[in-house]
Write a protein that holds these residues in place. Structure first.
Motif, short mmCIF file in Angstrom:
data_model
loop_
_atom_site.label_atom_id
_atom_site.label_comp_id
_atom_site.label_asym_id
_atom_site.label_seq_id
_atom_site.Cartn_x
_atom_site.Cartn_y
_atom_site.Cartn_z
N THR A 32 0.84 -1.19 0.00
CA THR A 32 0.00 0.00 0.00
C THR A 32 0.87 1.24 0.00
N CYS A 33 0.58 2.18 -0.91
CA CYS A 33 1.32 3.43 -0.96
C CYS A 33 1.14 4.17 0.35
N GLY A 34 2.25 4.64 0.93
CA GLY A 34 2.19 5.35 2.19
C GLY A 34 1.56 6.73 2.08
N GLY A 35 1.38 7.23 0.83
CA GLY A 35 0.78 8.54 0.66
C GLY A 35 -0.70 8.49 0.36
N CYS A 36 -1.07 7.86 -0.77
CA CYS A 36 -2.47 7.87 -1.22
C CYS A 36 -3.21 6.59 -0.88
N ARG A 37 -2.53 5.58 -0.35
CA ARG A 37 -3.12 4.31 0.07
C ARG A 37 -3.56 3.43 -1.09
N GLN A 38 -3.17 3.76 -2.32
CA GLN A 38 -3.46 2.90 -3.45
C GLN A 38 -2.54 1.67 -3.41
N PRO A 58 6.26 2.18 1.14
CA PRO A 58 6.58 2.59 -0.22
C PRO A 58 5.60 3.64 -0.72
N LYS A 59 6.00 4.34 -1.77
CA LYS A 59 5.13 5.33 -2.39
C LYS A 59 4.97 5.03 -3.87
N CYS A 60 3.78 5.33 -4.39
CA CYS A 60 3.56 5.15 -5.82
C CYS A 60 4.29 6.24 -6.60
N ARG A 61 4.36 6.08 -7.91
CA ARG A 61 5.11 7.03 -8.73
C ARG A 61 4.50 8.42 -8.66
N ARG A 62 3.18 8.50 -8.61
CA ARG A 62 2.52 9.81 -8.56
C ARG A 62 2.90 10.56 -7.29
N CYS A 63 2.88 9.85 -6.15
CA CYS A 63 3.22 10.51 -4.89
C CYS A 63 4.69 10.91 -4.84
N ALA A 68 2.69 13.55 -1.59
CA ALA A 68 1.52 12.84 -1.10
C ALA A 68 0.33 13.78 -0.99
N PRO A 69 -0.85 13.37 -1.47
CA PRO A 69 -2.06 14.19 -1.33
C PRO A 69 -2.54 14.18 0.12
N PRO A 70 -3.53 15.01 0.46
CA PRO A 70 -4.08 14.96 1.82
C PRO A 70 -4.60 13.55 2.11
N PRO A 71 -4.52 13.10 3.34
CA PRO A 71 -4.99 11.75 3.65
C PRO A 71 -6.46 11.59 3.31
N PRO A 72 -6.84 10.49 2.68
CA PRO A 72 -8.24 10.28 2.33
C PRO A 72 -9.08 9.99 3.56
N PRO A 73 -10.39 10.15 3.47
CA PRO A 73 -11.24 9.80 4.62
C PRO A 73 -11.16 8.30 4.89
N PRO A 74 -11.51 7.87 6.08
CA PRO A 74 -11.43 6.44 6.38
C PRO A 74 -12.48 5.65 5.63
N ALA A 76 -15.72 3.76 4.97
CA ALA A 76 -17.04 4.00 5.56
C ALA A 76 -17.63 2.74 6.19
N ILE A 77 -16.93 1.60 6.08
CA ILE A 77 -17.40 0.36 6.72
C ILE A 77 -16.61 0.07 7.99
N CYS A 78 -15.28 -0.03 7.87
CA CYS A 78 -14.47 -0.38 9.04
C CYS A 78 -13.98 0.85 9.79
N MET A 79 -14.13 2.06 9.18
CA MET A 79 -13.71 3.32 9.78
C MET A 79 -12.21 3.36 10.10
N GLU A 80 -11.43 2.63 9.31
CA GLU A 80 -9.98 2.62 9.46
C GLU A 80 -9.37 3.17 8.16
N PRO A 81 -8.05 3.46 8.16
CA PRO A 81 -7.41 3.93 6.91
C PRO A 81 -7.68 2.97 5.76
N LEU A 82 -7.92 3.52 4.60
CA LEU A 82 -8.29 2.73 3.43
C LEU A 82 -7.17 1.80 2.98
N VAL A 83 -7.53 0.59 2.58
CA VAL A 83 -6.62 -0.36 1.98
C VAL A 83 -7.19 -0.72 0.61
N ASP A 84 -6.46 -0.43 -0.47
CA ASP A 84 -6.95 -0.64 -1.84
C ASP A 84 -8.28 0.08 -2.02
N PRO A 85 -8.29 1.43 -1.98
CA PRO A 85 -9.55 2.20 -1.99
C PRO A 85 -10.43 1.89 -3.19
#
Length: 207
Positions: A32-38, A58-63, A68-74, A76-85
């Protein structure tokens, strides 16, 4: 949450078979990218180092190029940081657009996949977004995206490609079924029950 929860820092905990070997023989692992979580693919050795030192995710090429962009919202199901958004499909063509209906909720792909799979297994095809007080109903395109490839549910259950295709076929069958015929059978059964009840009524009470 335990190590099998949706919020595991490293996708390796939820992607136990996410390994690939390149033509040169290098072994890559899904991370998982440490910046955008992709999801990104990194050398397996780098992934091991990231697990040992979470600050060095690790970071993706874009980040790497844009920061890194602003952190995405969590999720909406587990309310945790996104994994593979995962977000819902945008539909915009000459006949229709869902721009005014599609919500902005985001989910871990495994969380949404498990939610939709449970609905389909229960025999439901008109599936509401699991976001709090959200009225959006998933389109066929949304469900096809969810089941486009394997995913790992929050309980660490692996839904492989064959199982995902089976769920998609089940969804298509539910959506295309003649529910009107079923409703007519239910109504006829209700009418027969009412008729039987009227025949059993106490004549004194009727009089």
């Amino acid at each position: 949450k335990d190590s099998t929860s949706c919020a595991a820092t490293s996708p390796a905990a939820r992607e136990p078979f996410a390994m690939s070997t390149s033509a040169s023989g290098s072994v890559y692992a899904r991370a998982t990218c440490g910046g955008c979580r992709q999801t990104v693919w990194v050398l397996a050795a780098s992934q091991t180092a990231s697990q040992a030192a979470p600050a060095k995710l690790p970071k993706c090429r874009r980040c790497e190029l844009l920061g890194a962009p602003p952190p995405p919202p969590p999720c909406a199901i587990c309310m945790e940081p996104l994994v593979d958004p995962h977000r819902y499909t945008k539909v915009d063509n000459e006949s229709w657009s869902n721009a005014g209906e599609r919500c902005n909720h985001q989910f871990c792909r495994g969380c949404l996949g498990a939610y939709v799979a449970h609905a389909v297994e229960e025999g439901r095809w008109n599936i509401r977004c699991p976001g709090e007080r959200c009225g959006y109903r998933l389109l066929g395109a949304d469900v096809r995206r969810v089941f486009a490839r394997r995913f790992v549910a929050p309980d660490a259950t692996v839904v492989d490609d064959d199982a995902a295709r089976g769920l998609l076929q089940r969804y298509a069958a539910l959506r295309g079924a003649d529910h009107g015929a079923h409703l007519r059978l239910v109504l006829r059964g209700a009418d027969r029950s009412d008729g039987a009840g009227a025949g059993d009524a106490d004549p004194a009470a009727v009089g």
